[in-house]
Write a protein that holds these residues in place. Structure first.
Motif, mmCIF file in Angstrom:
data_model
loop_
_atom_site.group_PDB
_atom_site.id
_atom_site.type_symbol
_atom_site.label_atom_id
_atom_site.label_comp_id
_atom_site.label_asym_id
_atom_site.label_seq_id
_atom_site.Cartn_x
_atom_site.Cartn_y
_atom_site.Cartn_z
ATOM 1 N N MET A 1 0.843 -1.187 0.000
ATOM 2 C CA MET A 1 0.000 0.000 0.000
ATOM 3 C C MET A 1 0.882 1.241 0.000
ATOM 4 N N GLY A 2 0.309 2.386 -0.371
ATOM 5 C CA GLY A 2 1.066 3.613 -0.404
ATOM 6 C C GLY A 2 1.817 3.824 -1.700
ATOM 7 N N GLU A 3 1.727 2.876 -2.642
ATOM 8 C CA GLU A 3 2.401 3.008 -3.921
ATOM 9 C C GLU A 3 1.611 3.958 -4.819
ATOM 10 N N THR A 4 2.333 4.761 -5.610
ATOM 11 C CA THR A 4 1.648 5.688 -6.512
ATOM 12 C C THR A 4 1.024 4.954 -7.693
ATOM 13 N N GLU A 5 1.676 3.892 -8.166
ATOM 14 C CA GLU A 5 1.135 3.083 -9.259
ATOM 15 C C GLU A 5 1.228 1.606 -8.878
ATOM 16 N N PRO A 6 0.326 1.141 -8.043
ATOM 17 C CA PRO A 6 0.381 -0.258 -7.602
ATOM 18 C C PRO A 6 -0.046 -1.210 -8.715
ATOM 19 N N PHE A 7 0.364 -2.444 -8.597
ATOM 20 C CA PHE A 7 -0.112 -3.482 -9.509
ATOM 21 C C PHE A 7 -1.514 -3.897 -9.073
ATOM 22 N N VAL A 8 -2.396 -4.053 -10.047
ATOM 23 C CA VAL A 8 -3.783 -4.399 -9.738
ATOM 24 C C VAL A 8 -4.254 -5.534 -10.647
ATOM 25 N N ALA A 9 -5.352 -6.134 -10.245
ATOM 26 C CA ALA A 9 -6.043 -7.125 -11.069
ATOM 27 C C ALA A 9 -7.345 -6.504 -11.543
ATOM 28 N N ILE A 10 -7.665 -6.699 -12.809
ATOM 29 C CA ILE A 10 -8.933 -6.229 -13.370
ATOM 30 C C ILE A 10 -9.816 -7.458 -13.534
ATOM 31 N N ARG A 11 -10.864 -7.550 -12.730
ATOM 32 C CA ARG A 11 -11.704 -8.751 -12.718
ATOM 33 C C ARG A 11 -13.118 -8.404 -13.154
ATOM 34 N N SER A 12 -13.633 -9.184 -14.074
ATOM 35 C CA SER A 12 -14.985 -8.955 -14.573
ATOM 36 C C SER A 12 -16.013 -9.569 -13.633
ATOM 37 N N ARG B 1 -0.581 -2.311 -14.433
ATOM 38 C CA ARG B 1 -0.030 -1.137 -13.746
ATOM 39 C C ARG B 1 -0.167 0.110 -14.609
ATOM 40 N N GLY B 2 -0.514 1.221 -13.975
ATOM 41 C CA GLY B 2 -0.619 2.494 -14.675
ATOM 42 C C GLY B 2 -2.040 2.774 -15.128
ATOM 43 N N MET C 1 -3.212 -6.297 -6.384
ATOM 44 C CA MET C 1 -2.645 -7.620 -6.637
ATOM 45 C C MET C 1 -2.035 -8.188 -5.357
ATOM 46 N N VAL C 2 -2.244 -9.464 -5.163
ATOM 47 C CA VAL C 2 -1.521 -10.199 -4.132
ATOM 48 C C VAL C 2 -0.307 -10.818 -4.816
ATOM 49 N N PHE C 3 0.871 -10.632 -4.249
ATOM 50 C CA PHE C 3 2.080 -11.218 -4.829
ATOM 51 C C PHE C 3 2.119 -12.700 -4.462
ATOM 52 N N SER C 4 1.356 -13.475 -5.211
ATOM 53 C CA SER C 4 1.058 -14.859 -4.833
ATOM 54 C C SER C 4 2.248 -15.793 -5.015
ATOM 55 N N LYS C 5 2.632 -16.438 -3.916
ATOM 56 C CA LYS C 5 3.580 -17.539 -4.067
ATOM 57 C C LYS C 5 2.820 -18.861 -4.157
ATOM 58 N N ALA C 6 1.555 -18.835 -3.732
ATOM 59 C CA ALA C 6 0.663 -19.977 -3.894
ATOM 60 C C ALA C 6 -0.763 -19.442 -3.947
ATOM 61 N N SER C 7 -1.641 -20.203 -4.552
ATOM 62 C CA SER C 7 -3.036 -19.772 -4.655
ATOM 63 C C SER C 7 -3.898 -20.992 -4.927
ATOM 64 N N GLY C 8 -5.210 -20.777 -4.904
ATOM 65 C CA GLY C 8 -6.069 -21.922 -5.150
ATOM 66 C C GLY C 8 -7.539 -21.608 -5.010
ATOM 67 N N VAL C 9 -8.322 -22.679 -5.008
ATOM 68 C CA VAL C 9 -9.770 -22.575 -4.869
ATOM 69 C C VAL C 9 -10.208 -23.407 -3.670
ATOM 70 N N GLN D 1 4.176 -13.227 -11.688
ATOM 71 C CA GLN D 1 4.060 -11.822 -12.057
ATOM 72 C C GLN D 1 5.370 -11.336 -12.664
ATOM 73 N N THR D 2 5.273 -10.649 -13.793
ATOM 74 C CA THR D 2 6.441 -10.050 -14.427
ATOM 75 C C THR D 2 6.700 -8.695 -13.771
ATOM 76 N N PRO D 3 7.943 -8.389 -13.398
ATOM 77 C CA PRO D 3 8.230 -7.151 -12.660
ATOM 78 C C PRO D 3 7.650 -5.882 -13.281
ATOM 79 N N GLY D 4 7.674 -5.759 -14.603
ATOM 80 C CA GLY D 4 7.166 -4.545 -15.232
ATOM 81 C C GLY D 4 5.680 -4.555 -15.512
ATOM 82 N N GLY D 5 5.022 -5.667 -15.235
ATOM 83 C CA GLY D 5 3.598 -5.797 -15.525
ATOM 84 C C GLY D 5 3.327 -7.021 -16.371
ATOM 85 N N GLY D 6 2.144 -7.583 -16.232
ATOM 86 C CA GLY D 6 1.814 -8.802 -16.953
ATOM 87 C C GLY D 6 2.282 -10.036 -16.202
#
Length: 266
Positions: free
Chosen positions: A1-12, A35-36, A79-87, A146-151
């Protein structure tokens, strides 16, 4: 938090998702590690446009759902910087046993578990005492990162980590506790997605929605598992876990491009 341009997820999120008799979830697109402001706006527009992809349009037509009755929003989540995830499900979706919780998990972002590209670790938990009653830990050779620059990009999982469970016993217990609370709050079986933050080791619930198969069955008793004969000499390309018991079988005809639809064999 506090980042000017944080990484986000766009979810429909469409109004037609998870109806009593049909689940439209997954028909529209979502985008990770964006990002951006300019890129966020572009991906939000792509989310809206995905309401009218061939897949989404056909599914609505098949379900006799009017196209003009569907509305869609695009949620922008950190975005959560996921090292693991699931359902996770608050009912055993393989047999309808509502005294059990099911957790499937992989390394990296959760997209590969949804797409079926990686066979997940599988845990069945007793809902009363939150003890694991069944487990299957399998090699997980690749992950979506996650790619450092986005994507995002695919990467191999180091051999020593690939064979380890993606969650600890304490984390499984914690998630199962969340499943009980969420089910109690919504008063129905729930289908949830989670992510484990690599920076903090904190678990995040990123989505929770009603489970739409067993929630609508009068008989919630476990069904008998059907068996299918298999030629044991054939190589298994990928294994998976059922979302729900099958009710019929049939041929599969692959159409590589919409223009070849006339080749479809009924």
């Amino acid at each position: 938090m506090g980042e000017t341009e944080p990484f986000v997820a766009i979810r429909s999120s469409a109004t037609a998702e998870d109806l009593p008799n049909a689940s439209f979830a997954g028909q529209q697109e979502s985008y990770l590690n964006v990002r951006g402001a300019e890129m966020v706006l572009a991906k939000v527009q792509e989310c809206y446009a995905s309401l009218f992809t061939d897949r989404a349009t056909y599914y609505r037509h098949k379900q006799h759902f009017p196209h003009e009755k569907v509305a869609l929003s695009a949620a922008v989540q950190m975005m959560v910087f996921s090292k693991a995830s699931g359902v996770m499900f608050s009912v055993n979706v393989a047999n309808g046993n509502d005294a059990q919780i099911v957790i499937d998990t992989i390394w990296g972002l959760g997209e590969y578990i949804v797409l079926g590209k990686v066979t997940p670790d599988h845990f069945v938990i007793n809902k009363n005492n939150l003890q694991v009653v069944e487990r299957s830990v399998v090699p997980k050779a690749i992950e979506l990162c996650q790619t450092p620059g986005g994507g995002v990009h695919e990467a191999p999982v180091p051999a020593d980590r690939a064979i380890r469970p993606a969650l600890t016993e304490d984390q499984i217990h914690e998630l199962a506790g969340y499943a009980k609370k969420i089910e109690k709050h919504y008063v129905c079986y729930m289908d949830m997605e989670f992510a484990l933050d690599a920076r903090t080791d904190r678990l995040w619930l990123v989505q929770a929605r009603p489970e739409t198969v067993w929630s609508n069955k009068n008989n919630k008793q476990a069904t008998k598992e059907s068996t299918v004969s298999m030629n044991k000499t054939e190589k298994i390309l990928i294994k998976g876990l059922p979302a729900s018991p099958g009710v019929s079988t049939g041929k599969v005809h692959v159409i590589a491009d919409p223009k070849d639809i006339d080749e479809f064999e009924a």
